[in-house]
Enzyme design. Structure first.
Site, PDB file in Angstrom:
ATOM      1  N   GLY A 218       5.429  -9.670 -19.103  1.00  0.00           N
ATOM      2  CA  GLY A 218       6.484  -8.676 -19.058  1.00  0.00           C
ATOM      3  C   GLY A 218       6.293  -7.618 -20.134  1.00  0.00           C
ATOM      4  O   GLY A 218       7.138  -6.758 -20.340  1.00  0.00           O
ATOM      5  N   PRO A 260      -0.257 -12.219 -20.341  1.00  0.00           N
ATOM      6  CA  PRO A 260      -0.250 -10.784 -20.085  1.00  0.00           C
ATOM      7  C   PRO A 260      -1.293 -10.370 -19.053  1.00  0.00           C
ATOM      8  O   PRO A 260      -2.415 -10.888 -19.058  1.00  0.00           O
ATOM      9  CB  PRO A 260      -0.607 -10.195 -21.456  1.00  0.00           C
ATOM     10  N   GLY A 261      -0.913  -9.473 -18.170  1.00  0.00           N
ATOM     11  CA  GLY A 261      -1.875  -8.860 -17.243  1.00  0.00           C
ATOM     12  C   GLY A 261      -1.953  -7.382 -17.570  1.00  0.00           C
ATOM     13  O   GLY A 261      -2.881  -6.899 -18.224  1.00  0.00           O
ATOM     14  N   ARG A 298       0.181   1.279  -5.762  1.00  0.00           N
ATOM     15  CA  ARG A 298       1.384   1.198  -6.599  1.00  0.00           C
ATOM     16  C   ARG A 298       2.370   2.357  -6.423  1.00  0.00           C
ATOM     17  O   ARG A 298       3.576   2.115  -6.366  1.00  0.00           O
ATOM     18  CB  ARG A 298       1.004   1.043  -8.083  1.00  0.00           C
ATOM     19  N   TYR A 302       5.563   0.449  -5.212  1.00  0.00           N
ATOM     20  CA  TYR A 302       6.548   0.214  -6.284  1.00  0.00           C
ATOM     21  C   TYR A 302       7.195   1.498  -6.766  1.00  0.00           C
ATOM     22  O   TYR A 302       7.913   1.483  -7.760  1.00  0.00           O
ATOM     23  CB  TYR A 302       5.860  -0.403  -7.514  1.00  0.00           C
ATOM     24  N   CYS A 328      -3.957   7.933   7.085  1.00  0.00           N
ATOM     25  CA  CYS A 328      -2.994   8.344   8.089  1.00  0.00           C
ATOM     26  C   CYS A 328      -1.739   7.506   7.967  1.00  0.00           C
ATOM     27  O   CYS A 328      -1.523   6.526   8.693  1.00  0.00           O
ATOM     28  CB  CYS A 328      -3.597   8.244   9.477  1.00  0.00           C
ATOM     29  N   GLU A 329      -0.935   7.883   7.005  1.00  0.00           N
ATOM     30  CA  GLU A 329       0.239   7.112   6.571  1.00  0.00           C
ATOM     31  C   GLU A 329       0.780   7.899   5.376  1.00  0.00           C
ATOM     32  O   GLU A 329       0.011   8.564   4.703  1.00  0.00           O
ATOM     33  CB  GLU A 329      -0.256   5.731   6.102  1.00  0.00           C
ATOM     34  N   TYR A 356      -3.563  -3.935 -11.265  1.00  0.00           N
ATOM     35  CA  TYR A 356      -3.051  -3.865  -9.896  1.00  0.00           C
ATOM     36  C   TYR A 356      -3.532  -2.614  -9.157  1.00  0.00           C
ATOM     37  O   TYR A 356      -2.850  -2.091  -8.291  1.00  0.00           O
ATOM     38  CB  TYR A 356      -1.510  -3.974  -9.883  1.00  0.00           C
TER      39      TYR A 356
END
Ligand SMILES: *Cc1c(COP(=O)(O)O)cnc(C)c1O
Length: 400
Positions: A218, A260-261, A298, A302, A328-329, A356
């Site tokens: 976090g 941790p990441g 992301r 998110y 195409c989106e 990520y």
């Protein structure tokens, strides 16, 4: 890394390419490692953020352990040279056979479900120790949107079910050597974090065989100017103080673990893309790049903000753009950005792309996934080649 260095990377390896700065990863690791006022902490790198073997080995050389969330990640960690004892396996909703495989490999097992705990006890009794993932259900007030294991979360065993956990562990004589809490939220407020920690300390008193407490992650990094980031020096000192007091009460010194990441790898990463087209419409000026949500999901997934800079022309007049991909989106990487004037062919760097980024990339629209490059001082090294069409069709069964 300077714009010049990033351009050198694209000259050698083209775009789209993820570039990681080894020096920055080492710096983040050591800042965190040293933040806890002399306490010996163990940092288990959450490899789902970025799992390239070169990154795993870089962090291993610094002294990191590993957090794996799937059996595949466990295998990748072992392949990178981590010992089973350095790997924490924290699955969620997996078949019990996957946990059995992890037990056979000898890694630490983190259990986050009562029914699994019962099967685990039934299968292994007191012969295999485990850690238990607790959900403390704390919500921070105000408009800070910090939640520490919210009530609807699928993760962990509720702190209100400790009595039931104890029934199971007592019955099967399971050795509980660790308690774990990872809330997925951002630790920016020491008080919120310490409230979660206090609940874990209370719970720990019920388990006499503990060797460690694992506070998950976090740790927040800044994505744009003015973002609140974790003040690691300050929060580290407060956590260390509370942990020392807890160990005294518990009667023994335990190890303090984190996972941790993002904190370790996010800022090290720069995702380099090329401006294919500049497209003026009635409402905005689009920059269409040779990438999209298939490579960096992301922003769409998110609503994450990633700063975007023009490394081909870093000091030009700033102009207003919307940066979009070629998928195409809906595929927006950044709305209403002031970026130094962009010409078709310029290289843009999308910042904070280490965590990520590549690890969530996919082949939608049958696009190839990018290359990855590691820069260490003056050296640059290709650590994953760009995909080819062959890679995409490899698993298809031939038409016969
Ligand atoms: C994802 C994850 C982490 C890492 O979270 P970051 O926000 O990237 O630091 C740590 N522990 C567990 C169990 C996770 O699932």
């Amino acid at each position: 890394m300077t714009s010049k260095q990033l351009l050198q990377v694209t000259e050698e390896f083209q775009t789209p390419t993820y570039v990681y700065d080894a020096t920055k990863i080492r710096k983040q690791f050591n800042t965190l490692k040293n933040a806890f006022d002399g306490l010996p902490v163990k940092l288990h790198y959450a490899m789902k953020a970025l799992s390239n073997i070169h990154i795993l080995q870089l962090l291993k050389a610094e002294g990191a352990d590993l957090d794996a969330v799937s059996i595949e990640e466990v295998f990748l960690g072992l392949r990178a040279g981590f010992l089973p004892s350095q790997i924490m396996y924290t699955p969620n909703c997996v078949d019990f056979s996957e946990i059995q495989q992890a037990v056979e490999l000898g890694v630490h097992i983190n259990i986050d479900n009562l029914s699994i705990l019962e099967i685990f006890g039934n299968t292994y009794g007191d012969s295999v120790p485990c850690c238990i993932r607790i959900n403390p259900h704390i919500m921070a007030g105000g408009n800070s949107h910090i939640s520490v294991g919210h009530i609807d979360s699928k993760f962990g065993i509720s702190i209100h079910q400790v009595r039931h956990i104890k029934r199971i562990t007592d019955t099967f004589k399971i050795q509980v050597t660790g308690l774990h809490m990872h809330t997925g939220s951002d630790i920016i407020d020491a008080q919120v974090f310490l409230r979660g920690a206090a609940l874990l300390y209370e719970t720990a008193k019920e388990f006499p065989d503990l060797k460690f407490l694992d506070f998950g992650s976090g740790f927040k990094v800044g994505y744009k100017k003015g973002d609140i980031v974790t003040n690691i020096e300050q929060i580290g000192k407060e956590i260390a103080d509370s942990f020392r007091a807890f160990c005294k009460e518990y009667g023994r010194d335990l190890e303090l673990w984190f996972e941790p990441g993002k904190y370790l790898v996010s800022e090290s990463g720069h995702f380099l893309v090329k401006a294919n087209v500049i497209k003026q419409t009635t409402s905005t000026v689009f920059i269409g790049v040779d990438s999209g949500q298939n490579h960096l999901i992301r922003p769409m997934f998110y609503d994450a903000y990633h700063q975007i800079d023009n490394v081909s022309n870093p000091n030009g007049t700033e102009r207003l753009y919307s940066v979009v991909g070629y998928i195409c989106e809906s595929d927006t990487l950044g709305y209403d950005r002031l970026i130094s004037e962009v010409k078709e062919g310029d290289v843009l760097a999308i910042r904070n792309a280490g965590a990520y980024g590549f690890s969530m990339a996919n082949n939608y629209n049958s696009r190839l996934r990018p290359a990855e490059v590691l820069v260490d001082g003056k050296k640059m090294k290709l650590i994953r080649r760009r995909e080819t069409l062959e890679d995409i069709i490899r698993t298809e069964i031939e038409v016969g």
